[in-house]
Design a protein around this motif. Structure first.
Motif, PDB file in Angstrom:
ATOM      1  N   TYR B  97      77.249  70.561  40.289  1.00 46.55           N
ATOM      2  CA  TYR B  97      77.037  71.506  39.074  1.00 46.55           C
ATOM      3  C   TYR B  97      78.183  72.760  39.040  1.00 46.55           C
ATOM      4  CZ  TYR B  97      75.433  75.386  42.354  1.00 46.55           C
ATOM      5  OH  TYR B  97      75.412  76.446  43.191  1.00 46.55           O
ATOM      6  N   GLY B  98      78.870  72.826  40.196  1.00 43.64           N
ATOM      7  CA  GLY B  98      80.152  73.470  40.146  1.00 43.64           C
ATOM      8  C   GLY B  98      81.321  72.795  39.507  1.00 43.64           C
ATOM      9  N   ASP B  99      81.238  71.657  39.087  1.00 43.51           N
ATOM     10  CA  ASP B  99      82.329  71.097  38.621  1.00 43.51           C
ATOM     11  C   ASP B  99      82.413  71.545  37.143  1.00 43.51           C
ATOM     12  OD1 ASP B  99      84.359  69.632  37.222  1.00 43.51           O
ATOM     13  OD2 ASP B  99      83.506  67.588  37.965  1.00 43.51           O
ATOM     14  N   GLY B 100      83.361  72.362  36.602  1.00 42.50           N
ATOM     15  CA  GLY B 100      83.284  73.187  35.330  1.00 42.50           C
ATOM     16  C   GLY B 100      83.982  72.629  34.335  1.00 42.50           C
ATOM     17  N   ARG B 101      84.422  71.225  34.819  1.00 46.94           N
ATOM     18  CA  ARG B 101      85.072  70.136  33.575  1.00 46.94           C
ATOM     19  C   ARG B 101      84.195  69.863  32.705  1.00 46.94           C
ATOM     20  NH1 ARG B 101      88.318  66.338  37.647  1.00 46.94           N
ATOM     21  NH2 ARG B 101      86.235  66.482  38.502  1.00 46.94           N
ATOM     22  N   GLY B 102      82.733  69.794  32.715  1.00 51.34           N
ATOM     23  CA  GLY B 102      81.977  69.216  32.059  1.00 51.34           C
ATOM     24  C   GLY B 102      81.579  70.315  31.096  1.00 51.34           C
ATOM     25  N   TYR B 103      81.820  71.430  31.391  1.00 48.47           N
ATOM     26  CA  TYR B 103      81.365  72.544  30.214  1.00 48.47           C
ATOM     27  C   TYR B 103      82.776  72.612  29.279  1.00 48.47           C
ATOM     28  CZ  TYR B 103      78.269  74.411  33.757  1.00 48.47           C
ATOM     29  OH  TYR B 103      77.026  74.431  34.598  1.00 48.47           O
ATOM     30  N   SER B 104      83.847  72.439  29.731  1.00 46.23           N
ATOM     31  CA  SER B 104      84.973  72.140  28.794  1.00 46.23           C
ATOM     32  C   SER B 104      84.800  71.112  27.759  1.00 46.23           C
ATOM     33  CB  SER B 104      86.625  72.418  29.422  1.00 46.23           C
ATOM     34  OG  SER B 104      86.627  73.560  29.713  1.00 46.23           O
ATOM     35  N   LEU B 105      84.583  69.748  28.555  1.00 45.54           N
ATOM     36  CA  LEU B 105      84.297  68.850  27.686  1.00 45.54           C
ATOM     37  C   LEU B 105      83.289  68.956  26.769  1.00 45.54           C
ATOM     38  CD1 LEU B 105      84.863  65.772  27.281  1.00 45.54           C
ATOM     39  CD2 LEU B 105      83.267  65.153  29.316  1.00 45.54           C
ATOM     40  N   ALA B 106      82.126  69.418  27.111  1.00 45.42           N
ATOM     41  CA  ALA B 106      81.148  69.513  26.133  1.00 45.42           C
ATOM     42  C   ALA B 106      81.658  70.372  24.940  1.00 45.42           C
ATOM     43  CB  ALA B 106      80.043  70.440  26.574  1.00 45.42           C
ATOM     44  N   TRP B 107      82.308  71.494  25.015  1.00 42.18           N
ATOM     45  CA  TRP B 107      82.958  72.430  23.899  1.00 42.18           C
ATOM     46  C   TRP B 107      83.834  71.686  23.375  1.00 42.18           C
ATOM     47  CZ3 TRP B 107      87.272  74.445  21.901  1.00 42.18           C
ATOM     48  CH2 TRP B 107      87.209  75.486  20.883  1.00 42.18           C
ATOM     49  N   MET B 108      84.562  70.725  23.744  1.00 44.67           N
ATOM     50  CA  MET B 108      85.566  70.094  22.928  1.00 44.67           C
ATOM     51  C   MET B 108      84.936  68.900  22.088  1.00 44.67           C
ATOM     52  SD  MET B 108      89.258  69.660  25.518  1.00 44.67           S
ATOM     53  CE  MET B 108      88.312  69.042  26.573  1.00 44.67           C
ATOM     54  N   LEU B 109      83.931  68.279  22.759  1.00 47.41           N
ATOM     55  CA  LEU B 109      83.084  67.398  22.106  1.00 47.41           C
ATOM     56  C   LEU B 109      82.299  68.108  20.675  1.00 47.41           C
ATOM     57  CD1 LEU B 109      81.359  65.389  24.762  1.00 47.41           C
ATOM     58  CD2 LEU B 109      82.786  64.389  23.196  1.00 47.41           C
ATOM     59  N   ARG B 110      82.030  69.442  20.921  1.00 51.39           N
ATOM     60  CA  ARG B 110      81.517  69.856  19.697  1.00 51.39           C
ATOM     61  C   ARG B 110      82.428  70.525  18.680  1.00 51.39           C
ATOM     62  NH1 ARG B 110      76.529  68.155  19.425  1.00 51.39           N
ATOM     63  NH2 ARG B 110      74.873  69.152  20.842  1.00 51.39           N
ATOM     64  N   GLN B 111      83.502  71.230  19.267  1.00 50.04           N
ATOM     65  CA  GLN B 111      84.281  71.955  18.491  1.00 50.04           C
ATOM     66  C   GLN B 111      85.650  71.282  17.952  1.00 50.04           C
ATOM     67  OE1 GLN B 111      83.328  75.205  17.439  1.00 50.04           O
ATOM     68  NE2 GLN B 111      81.534  74.898  18.833  1.00 50.04           N
ATOM     69  N   GLU B 112      86.178  70.195  18.798  1.00 49.75           N
ATOM     70  CA  GLU B 112      87.321  69.657  18.138  1.00 49.75           C
ATOM     71  C   GLU B 112      87.212  68.357  18.055  1.00 49.75           C
ATOM     72  OE1 GLU B 112      90.107  70.264  21.764  1.00 49.75           O
ATOM     73  OE2 GLU B 112      90.673  72.251  20.591  1.00 49.75           O
ATOM     74  N   TYR B 113      86.299  67.501  18.723  1.00 49.82           N
ATOM     75  CA  TYR B 113      85.829  66.338  18.206  1.00 49.82           C
ATOM     76  C   TYR B 113      85.004  66.313  17.135  1.00 49.82           C
ATOM     77  CZ  TYR B 113      84.098  61.507  18.944  1.00 49.82           C
ATOM     78  OH  TYR B 113      83.645  60.240  18.616  1.00 49.82           O
ATOM     79  N   GLY B 114      84.087  67.125  17.151  1.00 52.11           N
ATOM     80  CA  GLY B 114      83.186  67.157  16.101  1.00 52.11           C
ATOM     81  C   GLY B 114      81.817  66.487  16.084  1.00 52.11           C
ATOM     82  N   TRP B 115      81.447  66.083  17.342  1.00 50.08           N
ATOM     83  CA  TRP B 115      79.951  65.441  17.807  1.00 50.08           C
ATOM     84  C   TRP B 115      78.887  66.595  17.401  1.00 50.08           C
ATOM     85  CZ3 TRP B 115      77.473  61.241  17.804  1.00 50.08           C
ATOM     86  CH2 TRP B 115      76.530  61.095  18.529  1.00 50.08           C
ATOM     87  N   SER B 116      78.197  66.561  16.399  1.00 48.39           N
ATOM     88  CA  SER B 116      77.061  67.140  15.933  1.00 48.39           C
ATOM     89  C   SER B 116      75.590  66.599  16.304  1.00 48.39           C
ATOM     90  CB  SER B 116      76.918  67.460  14.489  1.00 48.39           C
ATOM     91  OG  SER B 116      76.760  66.232  13.861  1.00 48.39           O
ATOM     92  N   GLY B 117      75.688  65.482  17.054  1.00 47.47           N
ATOM     93  CA  GLY B 117      74.395  64.809  17.520  1.00 47.47           C
ATOM     94  C   GLY B 117      73.840  65.405  18.714  1.00 47.47           C
ATOM     95  N   GLU B 118      73.075  64.698  19.430  1.00 50.04           N
ATOM     96  CA  GLU B 118      72.361  65.262  20.572  1.00 50.04           C
ATOM     97  C   GLU B 118      73.572  65.100  21.798  1.00 50.04           C
ATOM     98  OE1 GLU B 118      68.545  63.681  21.701  1.00 50.04           O
ATOM     99  OE2 GLU B 118      68.779  64.365  23.726  1.00 50.04           O
ATOM    100  N   LEU B 119      73.558  66.293  22.637  1.00 52.08           N
ATOM    101  CA  LEU B 119      74.444  66.333  23.737  1.00 52.08           C
ATOM    102  C   LEU B 119      73.829  66.536  25.101  1.00 52.08           C
ATOM    103  CD1 LEU B 119      77.638  65.878  24.916  1.00 52.08           C
ATOM    104  CD2 LEU B 119      77.854  68.615  24.335  1.00 52.08           C
ATOM    105  N   ARG B 120      73.771  65.829  25.940  1.00 54.22           N
ATOM    106  CA  ARG B 120      72.763  65.988  27.145  1.00 54.22           C
ATOM    107  C   ARG B 120      73.457  66.168  28.492  1.00 54.22           C
ATOM    108  NH1 ARG B 120      67.979  61.536  27.611  1.00 54.22           N
ATOM    109  NH2 ARG B 120      67.491  62.600  25.536  1.00 54.22           N
TER     110      ARG B 120
END
Lengths: 575, 172
Positions: B97-120
């Motif tokens: 859970y302390g692997d913070g990369r997943g948080y930045s990856l999620a942000w990028m999928l949403r804000q830069e890549y543009g994925w608007s579907g479900e993110l789990r």
């Protein structure tokens, strides 16, 4: 001083509730030791040698008298009646019980305080100049910017789990008293073409791999401060090493990539998020600025402290070392020394906390600051009140006239308390203070920073002490390595115009380590050598080290048959 | 991710039964892709296969990315990905859970890549981290063993406000 609004207050109360639940689950066995560790650390709770240690945040060192009284109350009720101020301008309690911590945090929340992100791999308490807002040499008051960074960094969802801890320091004055050159990010507030902004240093830090930071951006407009920080943090979060905790700080990433490549990566990312939702607007700036109250100064003129100073040598000495210039005529800033010989550097009793709170109310608008050198500062004292203030402080053992001098030792708790330490540091500090207990001699030696760390994690920043002492373990025994020539600021290569930020230098090891008992004598030899070599009283210890290098000092310390005549040196100094 | 997936999942602010399990490819048997039946999550290696195979697949899959993955690993732009009917969600796997990369990856999928579907979020997902995860753009969560999904659902609303305007809670 910043005062919470509803959002601020709601967040810290909800954080207390969250941590209460986490602690209960841990104590009930529903949360594993491993899962709980990171969560408790992010609330400032370590498990230490004797008991848990709770580190309470003092954002950028600003404290109100009612908050200090609350800290005194907490220290009496849940600790042993004292606290310890740290080099990150925070306070630590060394004896609370784990099950009491949620109640302690709830008490803190009643006075707008918390322990959020005082440890763990997250953005820690932002630090600044302890004379921010009052320093005579200030260019930009950094306090509002520190608050903006505080809010941005608190409970930041993307940067809660970084590869390693992350420290930001802000300076706004010509002399960098925040040590921006040795922080993960150092910010120098400045003005360019009439606009406020920041010069950005990245990748400084002490610890096992001490490095001075690199300036990666000459000027970031204030509106862009948070998006720029976001870009630096995201690059670090994604690419900082997570396989080895000793190589996980941003300084290693900056070094591995080279500062130029790192700066370019940040720039590329920043261009994509610049002007995004974290851009600071004029309205946000106003909102936060309006929540600050500022001292309402009387129109006074500068005055000489007058008769008492001439007739009272002890007061005169204190005026010289513990009183600092103020931007406002008729006022002065006063350092309350927590470096008397005896107690651990930075330690303060509950009675002393209450005394300082009372004096802050009476003489300094009810506010005070914690300095990163582990002292307190009453920042807004009328010059005409200095004598009365001195008498009151002296009566509580808080007027040791040693700010900026050798016995103002910066020290971590060391092996007596800390489970990371290899060696004790407090007894070493005490032995040095005893060696230099002659106050006239101490003042003759002049400005000298001495820092002692009990292990290479360098919590006391020994690398940037003019004299640095590091406890090391050799075959289960305590030894002490001595470095010379470190400084937190002022080195020429960091200068930008009249601004000296980033001018930190790391000390060099002078040779083989010493036994604990030898240390006072070693420091004495270094000082004696300095007194023999200085061209005048105006040439300070660090200047001589820079002018002549460490060789003469080394010879004096390691020579087998040298006979440094300490008494003669003392006489010379007095002459 | 154990093969027997956690029985409950938090999705759009509610508890649901979790039918999803990870497909283990068996290259020796020539099976790179799961059968066209509901409830399969696949890793990026299988996703590469799926891009070019089974054009008429009826049952959508969840694509599981590691926390050190990159948006480009999806090999399509977000528009093309949204247009495909065979992708149910993107999941980010937390090994710790302390692997913070997943948080930045999620942000990028949403804000830069543009994925608007479900993110789990799957893997080492704690009651104590779902709030941060939701603010980085996750909309569904499979809790690690020992972390009660009902408590996790409450903890999504642990904080009623926040400072960083760029990170709205996508669930609460």
């Amino acid at each position: 001083m910043y005062h919470y609004d509803e959002l601020d207050q709601g967040l810290i109360e909800q954080r207390v509730a969250q941590f209460r639940g986490q602690t209960r689950r841990f104590l009930d066995g529903r949360l594993s030791e491993d899962d709980f560790r990171t969560l408790r650390l992010q609330n400032g709770l370590y498990i230490q040698r004797h008991s848990p240690m709770l580190r309470v945040a003092i954002p950028y060192g600003m404290l109100a008298s009612y908050q200090l009284r609350k800290l005194a109350e907490i220290s009496r009720r849940w600790d042993k009646g004292y606290g310890h101020f740290t080099t990150r301008q925070n306070i630590q309690f060394n004896w609370p019980k784990l099950e009491d911590v949620p109640d302690i945090l709830a008490e803190l929340a009643t006075v707008q305080m918390h322990a959020i992100q005082t440890s763990g791999n997250c953005i820690r308490n932002t630090t600044t100049d302890h004379l921010a807002g009052v320093a005579a040499d200030e260019v930009i008051n950094p306090l509002i910017w520190c608050e903006i960074i505080r809010q941005w960094s608190v409970l930041h969802p993307e940067f809660a789990f970084l590869p390693r801890k992350f420290k930001i320091a802000v300076s706004g004055a010509a002399t960098d008293r925040a040590a921006v050159g040795v922080h993960d990010i150092g910010l120098q507030a400045m003005e360019q073409e009439g606009e406020v902004g920041f010069r950005v240093w990245v990748g400084g830090g002490l610890g096992r791999t001490p490095l001075v930071g690199h300036s990666i951006k000459p000027f970031v407009r204030w509106q862009d401060l948070l998006t720029y920080l976001q870009a630096v943090l995201r690059i670090y979060n994604l690419h900082g090493r997570r396989d080895n905790k000793y190589k996980a700080r941003i300084k290693i990433l900056v070094k591995d990539l080279t500062p130029a490549v790192f700066a370019q990566e940040v720039e590329t990312l920043w261009q994509r998020i610049k002007d995004g939702p974290d851009t600071i607007t004029q309205a946000q700036l106003q909102r936060i600025a309006h929540l600050f109250t500022w001292p309402e100064y009387e129109a006074l003129e500068d005055e000489h402290a007058g008769v008492p100073a001439t007739s009272n040598r002890a007061f005169a000495r204190w005026l010289r070392s513990n009183v600092h210039k103020h931007k406002q005529p008729g006022y002065a800033a006063v350092s309350v020394s927590l470096k008397a010989t005896g107690p651990a550097p930075g330690d303060i009793t509950a009675e002393q906390m209450e005394c300082v709170a009372e004096l802050a109310d009476r003489y300094s608008f009810g506010e005070l600051r914690v300095s990163h050198e582990q002292n307190l500062v009453l920042a807004d004292v009328r010059q005409r009140d200095l004598f009365a203030l001195w008498q009151a402080l002296d009566g509580s053992g808080l007027a040791t006239p040693n700010i900026g001098l050798l016995t103002n030792i910066v020290s971590c708790p060391g092996g007596d308390y800390c489970s990371l330490a290899n060696a004790a540091s407090i007894p070493v500090a005490r032995a040095i203070q005893q060696q230099f207990d002659d106050l006239d001699y101490l003042h003759d030696i002049g400005p000298l920073d001495l820092n002692i760390s009990g292990c290479m994690n360098a919590c006391s920043h020994h690398h940037i002490g003019h004299i640095g002492i590091l406890g090391v373990d050799k075959n289960g025994q305590e030894w002490y390595q001595v470095t010379l020539g470190g400084r937190q600021n002022g080195a020429n290569q960091g200068r930008v115009g009249r601004v000296g930020a980033g001018g930190a230098l790391l000390g060099r090891v002078i040779g083989p380590a010493f036994a604990r008992a030898q240390i006072p004598e070693v420091v004495q030899k270094l000082v004696t050598t300095y007194l023999q070599l200085r061209d005048s009283e105006n040439e300070h210890f660090i200047d001589v080290v820079e002018r002549l290098g460490i060789e003469s000092f080394k010879q004096a310390v390691y020579a087998k048959h040298a006979e440094p005549d300490d008494q003669k040196a003392k006489e010379m100094a007095h002459a | 991710m154990p093969e027997s997936a956690a029985s409950k999942l938090i999705r759009n602010g509610q508890l649901e039964d979790n039918p999803w399990r990870l497909y283990q490819p068996d290259p020796a048997a020539g099976c790179a892709l799961p059968p066209d039946t509901p409830g399969w999550m696949i890793e990026l290696s299988s996703w590469k296969e799926l891009l070019h195979a089974q054009p008429g697949r009826k049952c959508p899959v969840g694509i599981v990315m590691p926390s050190d993955g990159d948006c480009s690993d999806l090999m399509l732009d977000a528009e093309a990905l949204h247009a495909r009917k065979d992708v149910a969600f993107i999941a980010i796997q937390f090994l710790q859970y302390g692997d913070g990369r997943g948080y930045s990856l999620a942000w990028m999928l949403r804000q830069e890549y543009g994925w608007s579907g479900e993110l789990r979020a799957v893997g080492d997902v704690l009651i104590d981290t779902v709030h941060y995860l939701a603010r980085c753009g996750f909309t569904s969560f499979v809790m690690k063993p020992g972390h009660d999904p009902a408590l996790a659902l409450e903890s999504l609303r642990a904080f009623s406000g926040h400072y960083q305007p760029g990170y709205a809670n996508s669930v609460a």
